[in-house]
Design a protein around this motif. Structure first.
Motif, PDB file in Angstrom:
ATOM      1  N   LEU A 192       0.833  -1.197   0.000  1.00 55.69           N
ATOM      2  CA  LEU A 192       0.000   0.000   0.000  1.00 55.69           C
ATOM      3  C   LEU A 192       0.877   1.260   0.000  1.00 55.69           C
ATOM      4  O   LEU A 192       0.592   2.235  -0.716  1.00 55.69           O
ATOM      5  N   TYR A 195       2.269   1.747  -3.407  1.00 53.56           N
ATOM      6  CA  TYR A 195       1.229   2.271  -4.305  1.00 53.56           C
ATOM      7  C   TYR A 195       1.123   3.786  -4.192  1.00 53.56           C
ATOM      8  O   TYR A 195       1.179   4.508  -5.206  1.00 53.56           O
ATOM      9  N   TRP A 196       0.976   4.291  -2.965  1.00 56.29           N
ATOM     10  CA  TRP A 196       0.827   5.735  -2.785  1.00 56.29           C
ATOM     11  C   TRP A 196       2.082   6.480  -3.218  1.00 56.29           C
ATOM     12  O   TRP A 196       1.997   7.591  -3.755  1.00 56.29           O
ATOM     13  N   GLU A 208      -0.828   1.198 -10.690  1.00 56.50           N
ATOM     14  CA  GLU A 208      -1.885   0.221 -10.949  1.00 56.50           C
ATOM     15  C   GLU A 208      -1.424  -1.195 -10.619  1.00 56.50           C
ATOM     16  O   GLU A 208      -2.194  -2.005 -10.083  1.00 56.50           O
ATOM     17  N   LEU A 211      -1.612  -1.528  -7.002  1.00 52.22           N
ATOM     18  CA  LEU A 211      -3.017  -1.548  -6.590  1.00 52.22           C
ATOM     19  C   LEU A 211      -3.621  -2.938  -6.812  1.00 52.22           C
ATOM     20  O   LEU A 211      -4.419  -3.410  -5.988  1.00 52.22           O
ATOM     21  N   SER A 215      -5.327  -4.952  -3.883  1.00 57.03           N
ATOM     22  CA  SER A 215      -6.730  -5.367  -3.999  1.00 57.03           C
ATOM     23  C   SER A 215      -6.907  -6.860  -3.775  1.00 57.03           C
ATOM     24  O   SER A 215      -7.996  -7.309  -3.375  1.00 57.03           O
ATOM     25  N   ILE A 228      -8.041  -0.377   1.192  1.00 52.58           N
ATOM     26  CA  ILE A 228      -8.085  -0.854  -0.194  1.00 52.58           C
ATOM     27  C   ILE A 228      -9.095  -0.035  -1.003  1.00 52.58           C
ATOM     28  O   ILE A 228      -8.799   0.424  -2.111  1.00 52.58           O
ATOM     29  N   ALA A 231      -7.788   3.438  -1.723  1.00 49.45           N
ATOM     30  CA  ALA A 231      -6.790   3.436  -2.802  1.00 49.45           C
ATOM     31  C   ALA A 231      -7.470   3.287  -4.154  1.00 49.45           C
ATOM     32  O   ALA A 231      -7.114   3.963  -5.135  1.00 49.45           O
ATOM     33  N   GLN A 232      -8.464   2.406  -4.238  1.00 50.36           N
ATOM     34  CA  GLN A 232      -9.185   2.204  -5.500  1.00 50.36           C
ATOM     35  C   GLN A 232      -9.951   3.463  -5.906  1.00 50.36           C
ATOM     36  O   GLN A 232      -9.945   3.841  -7.091  1.00 50.36           O
ATOM     37  N   TYR A 235      -7.595   5.981  -7.409  1.00 48.18           N
ATOM     38  CA  TYR A 235      -7.131   5.565  -8.733  1.00 48.18           C
ATOM     39  C   TYR A 235      -8.216   5.784  -9.790  1.00 48.18           C
ATOM     40  O   TYR A 235      -7.951   6.355 -10.857  1.00 48.18           O
TER      41      TYR A 235
END
Length: 412
Positions: A192, A195-196, A208, A211, A215, A228, A231-232, A235
């Motif tokens: 996570l 991702y950020w 992605e 992510l 996910s 989650i 984050a989605q 995006y």
């Protein structure tokens, strides 16, 4: 003979008492070790157990261990820290008495964590974590749980300071340690964070990929579905899929009350309102916008004006210009108030810095005066030593001349 008997009896009692004390310390240490094993998965239970022992008599080593667990459990149960004195005392104990103990590295890491939670943003957050990292690297086989802890928070510091490439390096190292310790929660948190970090650099393709991995943990880890979905939502908003972003935010709102963390409900309602604006569903947008304002908990919240501006904008699009004007005026008042508050805060901070500088100057002048006194004293001491050495030399020369004169007279 009777005195000897009393002495022997006293010695035996003292040894027995010490032995009982040692056994009690060992039993307490075992209990603390058991709680330590639970602190990640059941921090509230550990906190409750520690509370029962807070006034108990302990050895210094057990007290340091107890305080370390207290800080860790407080952090994991979201207690607000107002001081770092306890964790500093713990670090000082291990540094001076047991520097090779793994708790020394943990205490250094939590110095940085506690100060971060307190809102500290200077080098006193970074330095103990770097010291912990140095100790960790010096280990022949670094403890993976310590490696995860130290590198994750070093990565966070660089992320918060927008040093994204350096943050990436620390997070990749964190991921290696998380995999090594085989902890799915730590693996998730690291993915996570990665991702950020990519999203902040606008590396959406890489983001992605992370992510997708994040996910895959959906419904598998307690308390993580919220992160989650968040984050989605971000995006989908970035890639211009507003319906999907809206669905994720509605789900966030539905499960927000299940989170241990304090979730800002007003922010969720504001984001949902904004999504409805994008979809041109203005009635729904207004409904959520008004709810967002109702749920603002802090009346001094500096971004309140944005919430009022949102309603003004929606009302204008609906043709309700009177309502738009009323909310626009309120937004302007809140903005001016927030600017004044920020200026007052900045002035107060400048005054604190000025006071601190003055205090530092006084200390510096005192140190300089003390240094001059020391130098003068040293010079005086050197002069006295020189005089004493010269006097001794003169006396020895005089004595030698007298001896030579006596020797000459005896020869005559």
């Amino acid at each position: 003979m009777q005195r000897v008997s009393y002495y022997i009896l006293f010695t035996v009692c003292l040894i027995a008492f010490g032995s009982c004390g040692n056994r009690a310390d060992e039993r307490l240490h075992q209990r603390l070790t058991q709680w330590d094993a639970m602190v990640d998965t059941a921090p509230q239970s550990v906190s409750d157990s520690l509370e029962l022992l807070k006034n108990a008599s302990m050895s210094r080593s057990n007290r340091a261990y107890y305080n370390l667990l207290k800080v860790i459990s407080d952090d994991k149960t979201y207690v607000n820290f107002t001081s770092d004195s306890m964790i500093v005392a713990v670090t000082d104990y291990y540094r001076n008495h047991d520097p090779k103990n793994r708790n020394h590295i943990r205490s250094l890491a939590y110095q940085g964590i506690v100060r971060t939670r307190m809102g500290v943003k200077d080098s006193t957050v970074y330095d103990p974590l770097r010291e912990a990292d140095g100790l960790l690297r010096s280990m022949p086989q670094p403890d993976p749980s310590l490696g995860y802890l130290v590198n994750y928070f070093l990565g966070n510091i660089h992320y918060n300071n927008r040093n994204y490439p350096t943050a990436h390096d620390y997070f990749r190292r964190t991921l290696d340690f998380a995999r090594e310790e085989n902890d799915s929660l730590h693996v998730f948190d690291t993915y996570l964070a990665l991702y950020w970090n990519e999203m902040q650099q606008r590396k959406f393709t890489e983001g992605e990929l992370y992510l997708d991995t994040v996910s895959s943990f959906y419904s598998l880890l307690p308390g993580k579905d919220y992160f989650i979905l968040n984050a989605q939502s971000t995006y989908y908003d970035i890639v211009n899929e507003p319906e999907k972003a809206l669905n994720r935010e509605k789900e966030l709102l539905r499960i927000s009350h299940l989170q241990k963390e304090n979730i800002d409900q007003s922010r969720l309602y504001f984001l949902i309102s904004d999504r409805f604006v994008g979809l041109e569903q203005l009635d729904s947008a207004m409904l959520y916008a008004e709810k967002a304002i109702e749920l603002i908990e802090d009346t001094t919240y500096i971004y309140s004006h944005i919430y009022y501006n949102n309603i003004a904008s929606i009302a204008e699009k609906q043709g309700n210009y009177y309502l738009a004007n009323e909310y626009q005026k309120r937004a302007s008042e809140l903005y001016k108030s927030s600017v004044n508050d920020r200026l007052d805060t900045q002035i107060a901070e400048l005054e604190k810095k000025y006071d601190l500088t003055e205090a530092e100057n006084v200390i510096l002048r005192t140190r300089q005066q003390n240094l001059m006194v020391i130098i003068a004293a040293l010079l005086l001491l050197i002069v006295l030593i020189f005089i004493l050495m010269y006097s001794r030399k003169v006396r020895r020369t005089t004595q030698l001349k007298l001896l030579q004169a006596e020797h000459t007279m005896q020869q005559q």
